[in-house]
Scaffold this motif. Structure first.
Motif, short mmCIF file in Angstrom:
data_model
loop_
_atom_site.label_atom_id
_atom_site.label_comp_id
_atom_site.label_asym_id
_atom_site.label_seq_id
_atom_site.Cartn_x
_atom_site.Cartn_y
_atom_site.Cartn_z
N TYR A 1 0.85 -1.20 0.00
CA TYR A 1 0.00 0.00 0.00
C TYR A 1 0.88 1.24 0.00
N SER B 1 -3.62 3.89 4.71
CA SER B 1 -4.46 3.30 3.66
C SER B 1 -4.60 1.79 3.84
N ASP C 1 -8.28 0.03 4.36
CA ASP C 1 -8.72 -1.04 3.47
C ASP C 1 -9.01 -2.32 4.24
N LYS D 1 -12.37 -1.90 6.05
CA LYS D 1 -13.51 -1.94 5.13
C LYS D 1 -13.80 -3.35 4.65
N LYS D 2 -12.76 -4.11 4.37
CA LYS D 2 -12.98 -5.46 3.85
C LYS D 2 -13.46 -6.41 4.96
N LEU E 1 -8.55 -10.09 0.81
CA LEU E 1 -7.35 -9.25 0.80
C LEU E 1 -6.10 -10.00 0.37
#
Length: 616
Positions: free
Chosen positions: A544, A549, A553, A556-557, A578
């Motif tokens: 990333y 970030s 991520d 969110k996943k 992921l």
């Protein structure tokens, strides 16, 4: 007045705008010198001289002034010039460069191009250059003088000529639209450039082409290996004698023998240590190997192990003598040193001593001091007894005891481990892995006893399931079929597969005691250490742009519905999306660590803070 002078000046002076004067009658060329009354005279009509009135007045009154203004400037060059012209300073000084150019070859299957070598001469006296090409026999092209001696312009149609500063090594130069590569130069040229303060670079290697390789192959002449034998044969046939190249060596070293004590260790079933004496004859470099006889050795007396001959270091064995043309390398006195090994037709013999004459010869002639080696005592005969396969009765250690001894002893146990680890029992819930679909639903309890590494398996059953519960396997040690070693506690990991005999089991869950035991022994169960799991998750942030970030991520996943809590299935699916490859045990301990309410749900706020996120 000419006709052209009558035209206006605005008309450009170009072809087509200039016309010849039709009224002109005298077309002769003006002559500067003439011969009048036997005297050579010069016409001064076209010479303009400035009028000096002072000079005219002085000539009238016969008082000429001083016609010289200032002192005379000394000449730069006298009859012995101080500044030598190039034709005098660089007389017979020539710079020589070696180069080549590449020329394409068509309609020839052996080559596509040819490298043509040239020699470039630069004459310092007048700046002229000429190029020659050395003649190559059977080249098929005209060679010799390539460019005549002349000044060569840098570009066609211009008067800017090449100077010696323009010629450098490892560079290209263009002569009349042909590019030459300058590769090297002679010693005088290199010294001249260094004297002028512009040293040349290192030379480069001349490339080769297929024509040169083929020509060298054709010109290569290799005499057959039996030429010497043919010459000797014809010399003897014509009445000559046999050449004797070793006569001088024979006369100097006759009756001089080097004696060594060697030993050969026969490693066969009925072999033993064999002692020999190796005699090396200096007259013709031959060797013989004699056996040292011992009483009551039980062997037949064979006086010679090897008759007198030259011993090759690597023998070439053929069906008939003389079939091979390879040359063999034979042993010499430099190879026979105490402590070295001599290979006599596959038998490796160790040199451990020599006699007094041999020691003096090596010290006086070769400058080597022979130091005898000390031999170990003879070992007894050892016979290899193969171990029979395990028959399945009892433990494998018990059955091996009857193989090693007529009165077997019970195998030794690790008493210290039994006393310290006997109270620890690791229990896992497992399911059977089988090709039969109905058997995959069977559930088992696998108990691992840390005191003696034994395993016991119980089968659980539900009411009216048709499956009998109870003991499935007796407590015993089991071998891992992959490593052929007994199972230890580190082989039992959640999600791992273990195999007992022909049955395979997958470990699904563990009890509370087993979980705490794994946490305490994080050096053995590395996948149970939460700090290492968190560090492993942080490594995925390398893909990333920044760490924030990566955290966003990940959250969110995992928590797609933004509930703040996720269950085990959501955790597994999110990590799989992921691409984070965490094992089942790592996911289990991660879930257990961040389960704050005891409802088997992972707190996202706790995971955020553990990964290094800022508190809200």
């Amino acid at each position: 007045m000419s006709l052209n002078s009558q035209f206006p000046k605005q008309v450009p002076f170009l072809p087509g705008h200039v016309f010849s004067d039709p009224f002109k009658e005298n077309h002769h060329k003006t002559q500067q010198f003439s011969h009048i009354n036997g005297t050579v005279q010069e016409k001064t009509n076209f010479i303009h001289e400035e009028f000096d009135p002072n000079l005219m007045d002085s000539m009238k009154f016969n008082a000429p002034p001083n016609l010289t203004y200032g002192s005379r400037q000394p000449p730069e060059n006298d009859y012995i010039p101080r500044i030598q012209p190039p034709w005098l300073k660089y007389d017979r000084a020539v710079l020589r460069f070696y180069g080549y150019f590449q020329e394409s070859v068509v309609e020839n299957p052996n080559e596509n191009f040819r490298i043509r070598k040239v020699i470039i001469y630069y004459y310092l006296s007048d700046g002229t250059i000429h190029v020659t090409e050395p003649r190559v026999p059977n080249a098929g092209i005209p060679q010799g003088l390539f460019i005549k001696r002349q000044k060569i312009p840098k570009k066609l149609g211009k008067y800017d000529f090449y100077q010696w500063e323009d010629i450098q090594l490892c560079s290209n130069i263009n002569f009349y639209e042909r590019v030459f590569r300058i590769q090297d130069c002679d010693t005088f040229t290199r010294e001249f450039y260094e004297y002028m303060g512009k040293p040349l670079s290192l030379p480069e290697q001349m490339p080769r082409d297929n024509f040169e390789n083929i020509r060298e192959t054709k010109e290569l002449k290799i005499n057959p290996p039996d030429t010497k034998e043919y010459k000797e044969y014809f010399e003897v046939k014509l009445g000559g004698g046999h050449p004797n190249g070793g006569l001088n060596k024979y006369l100097q070293n006759d009756r001089k023998v080097l004696s060594f004590d060697i030993i050969w260790d026969d490693a066969s079933i009925e072999g033993q240590l064999n002692y020999y004496t190796l005699n090396f004859y200096l007259a013709d470099d031959t060797c013989e190997v004699k056996e040292v006889r011992k009483q009551n050795s039980g062997k037949d007396p064979y006086p010679l192990m090897l008759r007198r001959q030259k011993i090759p270091k690597t023998p070439i064995l053929t069906h008939y003598p003389g079939m091979t043309l390879k040359k063999e390398e034979f042993y010499s006195p430099q190879d026979l040193i105490c402590g070295n090994t001599v290979k006599i037709y596959g038998r490796e013999c160790f040199i451990y001593g020599c006699d007094d004459f041999t020691k003096e010869y090596y010290l006086n002639v070769l400058g080597i001091q022979q130091k005898p080696a000390t031999l170990k005592q003879e070992r007894g005969k050892k016979f290899y007894q193969p171990v029979p396969p395990y028959n399945g009765y009892g433990y494998e250690e018990d059955s091996l005891g009857s193989v090693y001894s007529l009165q077997p002893k019970p195998p030794k146990k690790d008493v210290r481990k039994n006393f310290t680890q006997d109270q620890f029992i690791l229990r896992f819930e497992a399911r059977q892995i089988s090709e039969v679909r109905e058997e995959n639903s069977r559930r088992f309890i696998i108990s691992f006893y840390c005191g003696d590494d034994t395993i016991q398996v119980y089968q659980t059953s539900e009411r009216n399931s048709g499956i009998w519960g109870g003991k499935f396997q007796e407590r015993s040690r089991q071998k891992n079929p992959l490593t052929n070693d007994y199972y230890t506690e580190k082989d039992f990991q959640l999600g791992g597969i273990v195999q007992f005999n022909v049955y395979k089991f997958q470990l699904m869950r563990a009890d509370e005691f087993t979980i705490n035991y794994m946490k305490q022994k994080s050096d053995v169960f590395k996948e149970a250490d939460v700090s290492q799991i968190i560090a492993k998750l942080r490594l995925f942030a390398d893909g990333y742009p920044n760490f924030d970030s990566f955290l966003l991520d990940l959250m969110k996943k995992l928590d797609k519905q933004l509930k703040g809590y996720i269950d085990f299935e959501e955790l597994s699916q999110g990590l799989q999306e992921l691409g984070f490859n965490l094992t089942l045990q790592e996911q289990y301990f991660l879930m257990r660590e961040f389960d704050r309410n005891g409802e088997w749900k992972l707190c996202m706020q706790s995971l955020w803070e553990a990964l290094g996120g800022k508190r809200a």
